[in-house]
Design an enzyme around this catalytic site. Sequence first.
Site, PDB file in Angstrom:
ATOM      1  N   ASP A   1      -6.694  -2.459 -32.725  1.00  0.00           N
ATOM      2  CA  ASP A   1      -5.270  -2.697 -32.986  1.00  0.00           C
ATOM      3  C   ASP A   1      -5.126  -3.180 -34.430  1.00  0.00           C
ATOM      4  O   ASP A   1      -6.047  -3.797 -34.973  1.00  0.00           O
ATOM      5  CB  ASP A   1      -4.710  -3.739 -32.020  1.00  0.00           C
ATOM      6  CG  ASP A   1      -3.200  -3.636 -31.894  1.00  0.00           C
ATOM      7  OD1 ASP A   1      -2.726  -3.052 -30.895  1.00  0.00           O
ATOM      8  OD2 ASP A   1      -2.493  -4.108 -32.807  1.00  0.00           O
TER       9      ASP A   1
ATOM     10  N   CYS B   1       9.827   2.135 -20.263  1.00  0.00           N
ATOM     11  CA  CYS B   1       9.454   3.536 -20.031  1.00  0.00           C
ATOM     12  C   CYS B   1      10.601   4.413 -19.564  1.00  0.00           C
ATOM     13  O   CYS B   1      11.017   5.318 -20.282  1.00  0.00           O
ATOM     14  CB  CYS B   1       8.313   3.613 -19.028  1.00  0.00           C
ATOM     15  SG  CYS B   1       6.794   2.910 -19.672  1.00  0.00           S
TER      16      CYS B   1
ATOM     17  N   LYS C   1      -3.364 -10.418 -32.452  1.00  0.00           N
ATOM     18  CA  LYS C   1      -3.531  -9.879 -31.093  1.00  0.00           C
ATOM     19  C   LYS C   1      -5.004  -9.610 -30.803  1.00  0.00           C
ATOM     20  O   LYS C   1      -5.517  -9.943 -29.733  1.00  0.00           O
ATOM     21  CB  LYS C   1      -2.727  -8.572 -30.988  1.00  0.00           C
ATOM     22  CG  LYS C   1      -2.483  -8.148 -29.558  1.00  0.00           C
ATOM     23  CD  LYS C   1      -1.908  -6.752 -29.489  1.00  0.00           C
ATOM     24  CE  LYS C   1      -0.404  -6.719 -29.559  1.00  0.00           C
ATOM     25  NZ  LYS C   1       0.108  -5.328 -29.476  1.00  0.00           N
TER      26      LYS C   1
ATOM     27  N   LYS D   1       3.901  13.643 -17.475  1.00  0.00           N
ATOM     28  CA  LYS D   1       4.289  12.236 -17.551  1.00  0.00           C
ATOM     29  C   LYS D   1       5.810  12.066 -17.637  1.00  0.00           C
ATOM     30  O   LYS D   1       6.410  11.292 -16.886  1.00  0.00           O
ATOM     31  CB  LYS D   1       3.605  11.579 -18.759  1.00  0.00           C
ATOM     32  CG  LYS D   1       4.020  10.150 -19.039  1.00  0.00           C
ATOM     33  CD  LYS D   1       3.749   9.239 -17.855  1.00  0.00           C
ATOM     34  CE  LYS D   1       4.464   7.918 -17.955  1.00  0.00           C
ATOM     35  NZ  LYS D   1       3.817   6.945 -18.738  1.00  0.00           N
TER      36      LYS D   1
ATOM     37  N   HIS E   1      16.014   2.515  -3.862  1.00  0.00           N
ATOM     38  CA  HIS E   1      16.591   1.188  -3.736  1.00  0.00           C
ATOM     39  C   HIS E   1      17.789   1.076  -4.686  1.00  0.00           C
ATOM     40  O   HIS E   1      17.628   1.063  -5.901  1.00  0.00           O
ATOM     41  CB  HIS E   1      15.505   0.160  -4.082  1.00  0.00           C
ATOM     42  CG  HIS E   1      15.737  -1.137  -3.424  1.00  0.00           C
ATOM     43  ND1 HIS E   1      15.054  -1.532  -2.316  1.00  0.00           N
ATOM     44  CD2 HIS E   1      16.638  -2.109  -3.699  1.00  0.00           C
ATOM     45  CE1 HIS E   1      15.509  -2.712  -1.940  1.00  0.00           C
ATOM     46  NE2 HIS E   1      16.463  -3.071  -2.768  1.00  0.00           N
ATOM     47  N   ALA E   2      18.974   1.005  -4.104  1.00  0.00           N
ATOM     48  CA  ALA E   2      20.188   0.961  -4.941  1.00  0.00           C
ATOM     49  C   ALA E   2      20.414  -0.445  -5.479  1.00  0.00           C
ATOM     50  O   ALA E   2      20.050  -1.429  -4.841  1.00  0.00           O
ATOM     51  CB  ALA E   2      21.389   1.385  -4.115  1.00  0.00           C
TER      52      ALA E   2
ATOM     53  N   ARG F   1       2.147   1.323 -13.475  1.00  0.00           N
ATOM     54  CA  ARG F   1       3.381   0.546 -13.407  1.00  0.00           C
ATOM     55  C   ARG F   1       3.104  -0.873 -13.883  1.00  0.00           C
ATOM     56  O   ARG F   1       2.048  -1.430 -13.558  1.00  0.00           O
ATOM     57  CB  ARG F   1       3.865   0.431 -11.959  1.00  0.00           C
ATOM     58  CG  ARG F   1       4.258   1.712 -11.312  1.00  0.00           C
ATOM     59  CD  ARG F   1       4.267   1.537  -9.792  1.00  0.00           C
ATOM     60  NE  ARG F   1       2.946   1.172  -9.292  1.00  0.00           N
ATOM     61  CZ  ARG F   1       2.698   0.694  -8.077  1.00  0.00           C
ATOM     62  NH1 ARG F   1       3.676   0.503  -7.235  1.00  0.00           N
ATOM     63  NH2 ARG F   1       1.468   0.399  -7.692  1.00  0.00           N
TER      64      ARG F   1
ATOM     65  N   PHE G   1      11.679   4.333  -4.316  1.00  0.00           N
ATOM     66  CA  PHE G   1      12.611   4.614  -5.422  1.00  0.00           C
ATOM     67  C   PHE G   1      13.983   5.057  -4.922  1.00  0.00           C
ATOM     68  O   PHE G   1      14.685   5.811  -5.574  1.00  0.00           O
ATOM     69  CB  PHE G   1      11.996   5.588  -6.437  1.00  0.00           C
ATOM     70  CG  PHE G   1      11.112   4.850  -7.400  1.00  0.00           C
ATOM     71  CD1 PHE G   1       9.890   4.362  -6.984  1.00  0.00           C
ATOM     72  CD2 PHE G   1      11.532   4.582  -8.689  1.00  0.00           C
ATOM     73  CE1 PHE G   1       9.087   3.609  -7.845  1.00  0.00           C
ATOM     74  CE2 PHE G   1      10.741   3.837  -9.559  1.00  0.00           C
ATOM     75  CZ  PHE G   1       9.520   3.357  -9.129  1.00  0.00           C
TER      76      PHE G   1
ATOM     77  N   LYS H   1      12.009  -6.087 -13.936  1.00  0.00           N
ATOM     78  CA  LYS H   1      11.610  -5.982 -12.535  1.00  0.00           C
ATOM     79  C   LYS H   1      10.661  -7.146 -12.250  1.00  0.00           C
ATOM     80  O   LYS H   1      10.155  -7.776 -13.182  1.00  0.00           O
ATOM     81  CB  LYS H   1      10.945  -4.636 -12.247  1.00  0.00           C
ATOM     82  CG  LYS H   1       9.581  -4.455 -12.898  1.00  0.00           C
ATOM     83  CD  LYS H   1       8.932  -3.194 -12.360  1.00  0.00           C
ATOM     84  CE  LYS H   1       7.481  -3.126 -12.756  1.00  0.00           C
ATOM     85  NZ  LYS H   1       6.835  -1.925 -12.293  1.00  0.00           N
TER      86      LYS H   1
HETATM   87  C1  UDX Z   1       7.388   3.376 -14.729  1.00  0.00           C
HETATM   88  C2  UDX Z   1       6.687   4.405 -13.834  1.00  0.00           C
HETATM   89  O1  UDX Z   1       6.850   4.017 -12.452  1.00  0.00           O
HETATM   90  C3  UDX Z   1       5.211   4.484 -14.183  1.00  0.00           C
HETATM   91  O2  UDX Z   1       4.590   5.490 -13.397  1.00  0.00           O
HETATM   92  C4  UDX Z   1       5.077   4.827 -15.668  1.00  0.00           C
HETATM   93  O3  UDX Z   1       3.725   4.863 -16.043  1.00  0.00           O
HETATM   94  C5  UDX Z   1       5.829   3.809 -16.517  1.00  0.00           C
HETATM   95  O4  UDX Z   1       7.184   3.734 -16.093  1.00  0.00           O
HETATM   96  P1  UDX Z   1       7.528   0.712 -14.811  1.00  0.00           P
HETATM   97  O5  UDX Z   1       8.322   0.837 -16.053  1.00  0.00           O
HETATM   98  O6  UDX Z   1       6.445  -0.307 -14.743  1.00  0.00           O
HETATM   99  O7  UDX Z   1       6.807   2.108 -14.437  1.00  0.00           O
HETATM  100  O8  UDX Z   1       8.565   0.388 -13.658  1.00  0.00           O
HETATM  101  P2  UDX Z   1       8.972   0.991 -12.240  1.00  0.00           P
HETATM  102  O9  UDX Z   1       8.260   0.282 -11.166  1.00  0.00           O
HETATM  103  O10 UDX Z   1       8.944   2.472 -12.240  1.00  0.00           O
HETATM  104  O11 UDX Z   1      10.508   0.520 -12.184  1.00  0.00           O
HETATM  105  C6  UDX Z   1      11.404   0.953 -13.194  1.00  0.00           C
HETATM  106  C7  UDX Z   1      12.771   0.373 -12.981  1.00  0.00           C
HETATM  107  O12 UDX Z   1      13.406   0.979 -11.874  1.00  0.00           O
HETATM  108  C8  UDX Z   1      12.826  -1.129 -12.738  1.00  0.00           C
HETATM  109  O13 UDX Z   1      13.866  -1.684 -13.514  1.00  0.00           O
HETATM  110  C9  UDX Z   1      13.126  -1.242 -11.260  1.00  0.00           C
HETATM  111  O14 UDX Z   1      13.836  -2.415 -10.944  1.00  0.00           O
HETATM  112  C10 UDX Z   1      14.003  -0.004 -11.036  1.00  0.00           C
HETATM  113  N1  UDX Z   1      14.004   0.517  -9.665  1.00  0.00           N
HETATM  114  C11 UDX Z   1      12.839   0.953  -9.102  1.00  0.00           C
HETATM  115  C12 UDX Z   1      15.200   0.618  -8.971  1.00  0.00           C
HETATM  116  O15 UDX Z   1      16.258   0.252  -9.467  1.00  0.00           O
HETATM  117  N2  UDX Z   1      15.192   1.151  -7.704  1.00  0.00           N
HETATM  118  C13 UDX Z   1      14.039   1.578  -7.101  1.00  0.00           C
HETATM  119  O16 UDX Z   1      14.120   2.050  -5.953  1.00  0.00           O
HETATM  120  C14 UDX Z   1      12.826   1.477  -7.821  1.00  0.00           C
END
Ligand code: UDX
Length: 439
Positions: A32, A266, A37, A210, A257-258, A157, A255, A329
Amino acid sequence: MALRVSVIGSGYLGTTHAAGMAEAGWEVLGVDIDEAKVAALARGELPFYEPGLGDLVRKHVAGGRLRFTTSFEECGSFGDVHFLCVGTPQRPGELGADLGQLRFAVESLAPHLRRQCVVVGKSTVPVGTAERLAAMLATTAPADGDVELAWNPEFLREGHAVEDTLRPDRIVIGVQSEIAEKVLRELYVRQLRAGVPLVVTDLPTAELVKVAANAFLATKISFINMMADLCEATGGDVTALADALGRDDRIGERFLHAGLGFGGGCLPKDIRALAARADELGVPHAATLLREVDRINLGRRTRMVQLAVEACGGNILGKRVGVLGTAFKPRSDDVRDSPALNVAAQLQLIGAHVRVYDPVARSTAESQYPTLEYVSSAVEAAADADLLLHLTEWQEFLDLDPCDLDGVVARKYILDGRNALDAERWRVAGWNYRALGRP
Ligand code: UDX
């Protein structure tokens, strides 16, 4: 074959991958440009919060299998395989991805590639990037013909990074030759022996997998949030609707979940970058779909603010609002594009006094929005509140006993932005409970 692995970029992705490669038995060098870091990691200290990762880093730093450096020269002579794990954030003021860090990494590494090696991209990139990087390597690396470029997207994740790295759902590799494929099969031999499926493909498909995965997840979330709007308009209940939908195996419950919608480093930037790339490639309907997904998602935050104002009788000016959660999250201290923090800040801007609490994302939130009032517990956030907002579904908040807040809040009114609290429990305790997409 004892392969030596370098991992360029010691952020979230790079640190996790470096530790995972060390755990798989390889000798690993993390690289890096940030000296502080690198020094912290060399002491086994993580610059961010991720359950279990600190222990893994410390284990392999102590065992000598994982080291860190700022030197690209050392990196070039060390590695048989070089992973590119730098960030590709959204370009300021635009939708596309900023590839500056990736270009810098390749430009810095290439002059030191004097023998046969494989350079493997892991960063999330616009499709077509790998081909350009391969051309760059061919012209600038002294070992030219002996340097292969491959692409190996990462799906981890936040909050589950260690398990996702050690036991991924699948491994995807985009290769141009059998040599690169053989090297990558060797590197991942443990996972492959454990039955993890491997998809071998070309460079553009590997890059697209991806962004397609993240676009699909984002679309699924925005779909259920669109249904939440329809539920609100009709008196339906989106949580029961999602339950019924999710039991269809073809749809699946995850996924769905409302609530406040997606945020983080990401999903938001990846769908925007894909939309921008789709426009460049002359595929406008792809961009239209993704922009709508983005629009529905951002609309959740506005809706939450509206609900908060309504809950305060139409005027939130001077009202005390307690906010539970600032992270995008649970199990993360990441507040990049965090819906929770965004709502807290919007409420402050329209005159509320906002007091926030998050179990781990306090300092990251404070550096982004220093003017919010930060406290050290849920009870402190709720003190004298006219309204309580549940915005990040940490287990601590799900376990909260509403009776513990008796005599703490000024008014028993809670808005559940994540549809995650036990509504009945709060109502029985005398609270007015409201959530997005529910009667
Ligand atoms: C995401 C992808 O899941 C992962 O595969 C990729 O490598 C990077 O991006 P991450 O950013 O860690 O991972 O979060 P993720 O668990 O996907 O949640 C993303 C967002 O969606 C969060 O803000 C979460 O609260 C929201 N979410 C998730 C919802 O609002 N409803 C759901 O049902 C699931």
